[in-house]
Design a protein around this motif. Structure first.
Motif, PDB file in Angstrom:
ATOM      1  N   ASP A 115      37.901  38.755  34.139  1.00  0.00           N
ATOM      2  CA  ASP A 115      38.764  39.486  35.030  1.00  0.00           C
ATOM      3  C   ASP A 115      37.974  39.730  36.429  1.00  0.00           C
ATOM      4  O   ASP A 115      38.652  39.961  37.352  1.00  0.00           O
ATOM      5  CB  ASP A 115      39.215  40.587  34.348  1.00  0.00           C
ATOM      6  N   LEU A 116      36.724  39.882  36.460  1.00  0.00           N
ATOM      7  CA  LEU A 116      36.117  40.026  37.710  1.00  0.00           C
ATOM      8  C   LEU A 116      36.447  38.637  38.499  1.00  0.00           C
ATOM      9  O   LEU A 116      36.532  38.801  39.830  1.00  0.00           O
ATOM     10  CB  LEU A 116      34.538  39.962  37.563  1.00  0.00           C
ATOM     11  N   GLU A 157      39.123  36.831  38.262  1.00  0.00           N
ATOM     12  CA  GLU A 157      40.287  36.780  38.692  1.00  0.00           C
ATOM     13  C   GLU A 157      40.919  37.737  39.827  1.00  0.00           C
ATOM     14  O   GLU A 157      41.472  37.518  40.709  1.00  0.00           O
ATOM     15  CB  GLU A 157      41.308  37.264  37.424  1.00  0.00           C
ATOM     16  N   ALA A 158      40.057  38.958  39.578  1.00  0.00           N
ATOM     17  CA  ALA A 158      40.114  39.918  40.617  1.00  0.00           C
ATOM     18  C   ALA A 158      39.650  39.561  42.012  1.00  0.00           C
ATOM     19  O   ALA A 158      40.282  39.723  43.130  1.00  0.00           O
ATOM     20  CB  ALA A 158      39.376  41.261  40.365  1.00  0.00           C
ATOM     21  N   ALA A 159      38.605  38.585  42.095  1.00  0.00           N
ATOM     22  CA  ALA A 159      38.293  38.110  42.972  1.00  0.00           C
ATOM     23  C   ALA A 159      38.975  37.231  43.705  1.00  0.00           C
ATOM     24  O   ALA A 159      39.133  36.989  44.899  1.00  0.00           O
ATOM     25  CB  ALA A 159      36.586  37.706  42.962  1.00  0.00           C
ATOM     26  N   GLU A 160      39.562  36.312  43.013  1.00  0.00           N
ATOM     27  CA  GLU A 160      40.630  35.356  43.338  1.00  0.00           C
ATOM     28  C   GLU A 160      41.720  36.089  43.970  1.00  0.00           C
ATOM     29  O   GLU A 160      42.222  35.416  44.995  1.00  0.00           O
ATOM     30  CB  GLU A 160      41.051  34.381  41.904  1.00  0.00           C
ATOM     31  N   LEU A 161      42.274  37.002  43.440  1.00  0.00           N
ATOM     32  CA  LEU A 161      43.535  37.803  44.096  1.00  0.00           C
ATOM     33  C   LEU A 161      43.022  38.310  45.380  1.00  0.00           C
ATOM     34  O   LEU A 161      43.874  38.594  46.288  1.00  0.00           O
ATOM     35  CB  LEU A 161      43.885  38.713  43.062  1.00  0.00           C
ATOM     36  N   ASP A 162      41.865  38.699  45.632  1.00  0.00           N
ATOM     37  CA  ASP A 162      41.052  39.175  46.515  1.00  0.00           C
ATOM     38  C   ASP A 162      41.134  38.298  47.634  1.00  0.00           C
ATOM     39  O   ASP A 162      40.524  38.546  48.876  1.00  0.00           O
ATOM     40  CB  ASP A 162      39.881  40.052  46.522  1.00  0.00           C
ATOM     41  N   GLY A 163      41.123  36.908  47.514  1.00  0.00           N
ATOM     42  CA  GLY A 163      40.986  36.021  48.623  1.00  0.00           C
ATOM     43  C   GLY A 163      40.027  34.975  48.467  1.00  0.00           C
ATOM     44  O   GLY A 163      39.759  34.452  49.357  1.00  0.00           O
ATOM     45  N   ALA A 164      39.253  35.132  47.343  1.00  0.00           N
ATOM     46  CA  ALA A 164      37.858  34.185  47.410  1.00  0.00           C
ATOM     47  C   ALA A 164      38.062  32.932  47.050  1.00  0.00           C
ATOM     48  O   ALA A 164      38.609  32.996  45.684  1.00  0.00           O
ATOM     49  CB  ALA A 164      36.966  35.117  46.605  1.00  0.00           C
ATOM     50  N   ASN A 165      37.357  32.150  47.704  1.00  0.00           N
ATOM     51  CA  ASN A 165      37.421  30.878  46.981  1.00  0.00           C
ATOM     52  C   ASN A 165      36.512  30.667  46.148  1.00  0.00           C
ATOM     53  O   ASN A 165      35.582  31.546  45.819  1.00  0.00           O
ATOM     54  CB  ASN A 165      37.611  29.668  48.190  1.00  0.00           C
ATOM     55  N   ARG A 218      33.468  32.965  45.253  1.00  0.00           N
ATOM     56  CA  ARG A 218      33.146  33.604  43.936  1.00  0.00           C
ATOM     57  C   ARG A 218      31.784  33.428  43.694  1.00  0.00           C
ATOM     58  O   ARG A 218      31.244  34.166  42.924  1.00  0.00           O
ATOM     59  CB  ARG A 218      34.408  33.026  43.121  1.00  0.00           C
ATOM     60  N   ILE A 262      30.117  36.891  43.307  1.00  0.00           N
ATOM     61  CA  ILE A 262      30.313  37.526  41.733  1.00  0.00           C
ATOM     62  C   ILE A 262      29.189  36.890  41.151  1.00  0.00           C
ATOM     63  O   ILE A 262      28.393  37.549  40.599  1.00  0.00           O
ATOM     64  CB  ILE A 262      31.586  36.909  41.531  1.00  0.00           C
TER      65      ILE A 262
END
Lengths: 360, 300
Positions: free
Chosen positions: B194-195, B197-205, B209, B213
């Protein structure tokens, strides 16, 4: 339908893992600023539906629009949605400020602008003194707040909540419930909230969607679901304690339902149904009274629990698969084995078809 | 001693006996030789009387002797290259493979298992296999490289002083990659999904990531892998023995093999012990770093 006023539009959405269909023909539209709750028993697909909106799961059929634009194949980072995870998913190696500013830093916002928006959101959520701390140094409630802050800072098109309160203790949950509600009132952010707790759904949402086995059973305003459940499942799922059901048959005069085997009982419905039709009648625990007028049901007391403000009495009634539960205000003197008569107004009696389980 | 004993929850003697055997073993077969080696490195050793403990004290003469030898500079440079390059490629390739096998594709686990084959083989066997691959005239490597048009003339991997060190490093990298991959896989698998996923939603490619991360979350695992790899590389002996024996002309000579050659081939025991003691100090420093990085791991 005017698409511009609808932040999220889900049309005939389906999702399958190989041959396993987990979401079937879902249609939901969420107007701007609305708070929608997805609710259902575990495994009903509510979290999967939320994750398809986020883009974390691909849909296998139908269309999904955000702000009128089809996003079926758009990666999550381009959808401009923020999500609060059940586990909070805070970045363990970043302090609270870095956690909340990660998305802004990725967007290369000006440092001064980032500082200001973090300060503003931290103020709102009461996190100002925690910005330098690491996530592991925070309590559950504080982490929950940070997860919300991280979403709010982004000012996204849509907020998604995946059972955000389920890891908190009961008291904190009630408190955070009110706080999220207040926050929504102020930000008017379009939100989709997944929960298995129907009280959360009823108290927080403007619009509740009840799911079962990947399908929408009913959706509407919280009180509409409570007052006019479309089927037996929704009737039993919404309301606490849950609705009581008794098996019966519509009487020859078409106006009443007969039940109770040998000790034949009947209730008048005040409306006509086809005589001889097998039905379930549904009675809400809070609608049953020990005194009064209207229709009555008789049973033998099985147990009595008193909390002071409420007394819960369970009655054995022939035809009811489970003892009939009565939620009576105040204290009531009753003992096991007593025969009690309960009264209910005819318009409060719900009737469902025995086989289709649809409301009649 | 009482304090030590009180650590055992129930002093019925059984646990103490078990621990005692292990301690005795370590003391006899690791502790004493280590100590003896250190003592030797400060003594003037006369092979006419090998069975004595009291020998003339030499001070730092043995160390000065080692450093003043003409090959000392090359051995130092070779050792640094051997450890540095082996580690670099082992960790980078191991990390890439670990990430590859974390993806969900058919036979991923089976293929990851195959990669471990190299690890379970003894270094000496691996050395012999690589010797065949590296062989100048009939070696597989030269054949493949010339067929692919990368090489126009044969490289004498093991007998050309320009290549011998790198040949040994290539074989050592191959030997060390599975171990790195295994440890790094475990570290990668421990990062909650989920880290990402959270980063992906935060806009990280994907790239962001990885830097934002994966890498920071792998810090302690990487620390452990690098230190363990350094220790294992500094101990690598059988591969060297099978491939080049430090030659030709010390072109692939590294400290650990040099120390053995000095002590047991040319019988300059004092010099060999001095080199071994220096290596031991290095390994000890890395070991301390390793212990500290695993301690950090526990705190998170």
């Amino acid at each position: 339908m005017d698409q511009a006023t609808h932040r999220i539009q889900i049309e005939n959405l389906s999702k399958a893992y190989g041959p396993v269909q987990v979401l079937k023909d879902i249609n939901i539209s969420v107007p701007e600023g609305r708070f929608v709750a997805l609710i259902g028993p575990s495994g009903c697909g509510k979290s999967t539906l939320l994750r398809t909106i986020a883009g974390l799961e691909k849909i296998t059929g139908g269309t999904l629009r955000i702000d009128g634009q089809i996003v079926n194949d758009m990666p999550p980072r381009k959808r401009d949605v923020a999500m609060v995870f059940q586990s909070y998913a805070l970045y363990p190696h970043m302090n609270i400020e870095k956690n909340m500013s990660y998305s802004l830093r990725l967007k290369r916002s000006a440092p001064e602008a980032i500082r200001q928006s973090i300060a503003g959101v931290a103020e709102t959520l009461g996190l100002g003194h925690l910005l330098e701390r690491m996530p592991r140094q925070l309590s559950g409630g504080q982490r929950q707040r940070v997860a919300m802050g991280r979403a709010i800072v982004r000012n996204p098109k849509v907020f998604l909540f995946d059972e955000p309160l389920s890891n908190l203790d009961a008291a904190l949950r009630v408190h955070m419930r009110a706080e999220i509600r207040k926050l929504h009132h102020r930000l008017h952010a379009t939100s989709v909230y997944v929960t298995h707790d129907q009280i959360e759904a009823m108290t927080m949402a403007d619009h509740v969607v009840v799911l079962r086995a990947g399908q929408v059973e009913q959706q509407g305003a919280p009180l509409a679901l409570y007052e006019k459940p479309a089927n037996k499942f929704v009737a039993g799922f919404i309301g606490s304690p849950a609705m009581n059901f008794i098996e019966g048959v519509v009487g020859p005069d078409a106006q009443c339902v007969l039940f109770g085997g040998a000790a034949r009982q009947q209730v008048e419905l005040g409306r006509a149904l086809p005589p001889g039709q097998p039905v379930w009648i549904g009675l809400r625990p809070e609608h049953l009274r020990l005194q009064g007028e209207g229709q009555s049901v008789q049973g033998v007391v099985d147990s009595v629990e008193s909390t002071g403000s409420m007394t819960f009495i369970a009655l054995n009634v022939d035809g009811a698969p489970q003892p009939l539960l009565v939620a009576h205000p105040g204290t009531v003197t009753a003992a096991m084995g007593d025969v009690l008569k309960l009264y209910i107004a005819p318009q409060q009696i719900h009737v469902f078809d025995k086989t289709t389980e649809l409301a009649l | 001693m009482n304090k030590l004993l009180s650590r055992f929850p129930r002093e019925n003697g059984f646990e103490i006996t078990l621990a005692g055997f292990a301690l005795l073993y370590l003391l006899l077969f690791a502790g004493l030789p280590l100590l003896y080696n250190i003592v030797l490195s400060f003594q003037q050793v006369d092979l006419m009387e090998p069975a004595t403990l009291l020998r003339p004290f030499a001070g730092l003469a043995n160390y000065r002797d080692v450093f003043s030898r003409p090959e000392a500079g090359q051995v130092l440079s070779n050792t640094l290259q051997f450890v540095g390059l082996s580690l670099l490629f082992q960790v980078v390739i191991g990390f890439l493979l670990a990430m590859l096998f974390l993806q969900d594709f058919p036979l991923a686990t089976f293929m990851r298992g195959l990669f471990l084959a190299g690890w379970i083989m003894p270094g000496l066997v691996v050395g012999v296999i690589w010797k065949l691959l590296f062989a100048g005239d009939y070696g597989v490597l030269n054949h493949v490289l010339t067929q692919m048009g990368i090489l126009h003339s044969k490289i004498f991997w093991l007998s050309d002083p320009q290549w011998s060190l790198y040949a040994v490093i290539i074989a050592n990298v191959w030997l060390g990659v599975p171990f790195n991959m295994l440890l790094l896989s475990v570290g990668l698998a421990a990062i909650p999904a989920d880290l990402y996923e959270a980063a992906e939603l935060d806009g990280a490619n994907a790239w962001q990531r990885f830097w934002g991360i994966t890498l920071p979350m792998m810090k302690s695992t990487l620390g452990a892998v690098v230190s363990l790899g350094a220790i294992m590389t500094m101990q690598q002996f059988d591969l060297l023995a099978a491939l080049t024996q430090g030659g030709p002309a010390n072109s692939s000579q590294v400290a650990q093999y040099w120390s053995w050659q000095l002590s047991l081939q040319t019988f300059e025991v004092s010099a060999g012990s001095a080199v071994a003691t220096l290596m031991m100090v290095l390994v000890l420093i890395v070991a301390v770093i390793y212990v500290r990085s695993t301690r950090n791991e526990r705190m998170v």
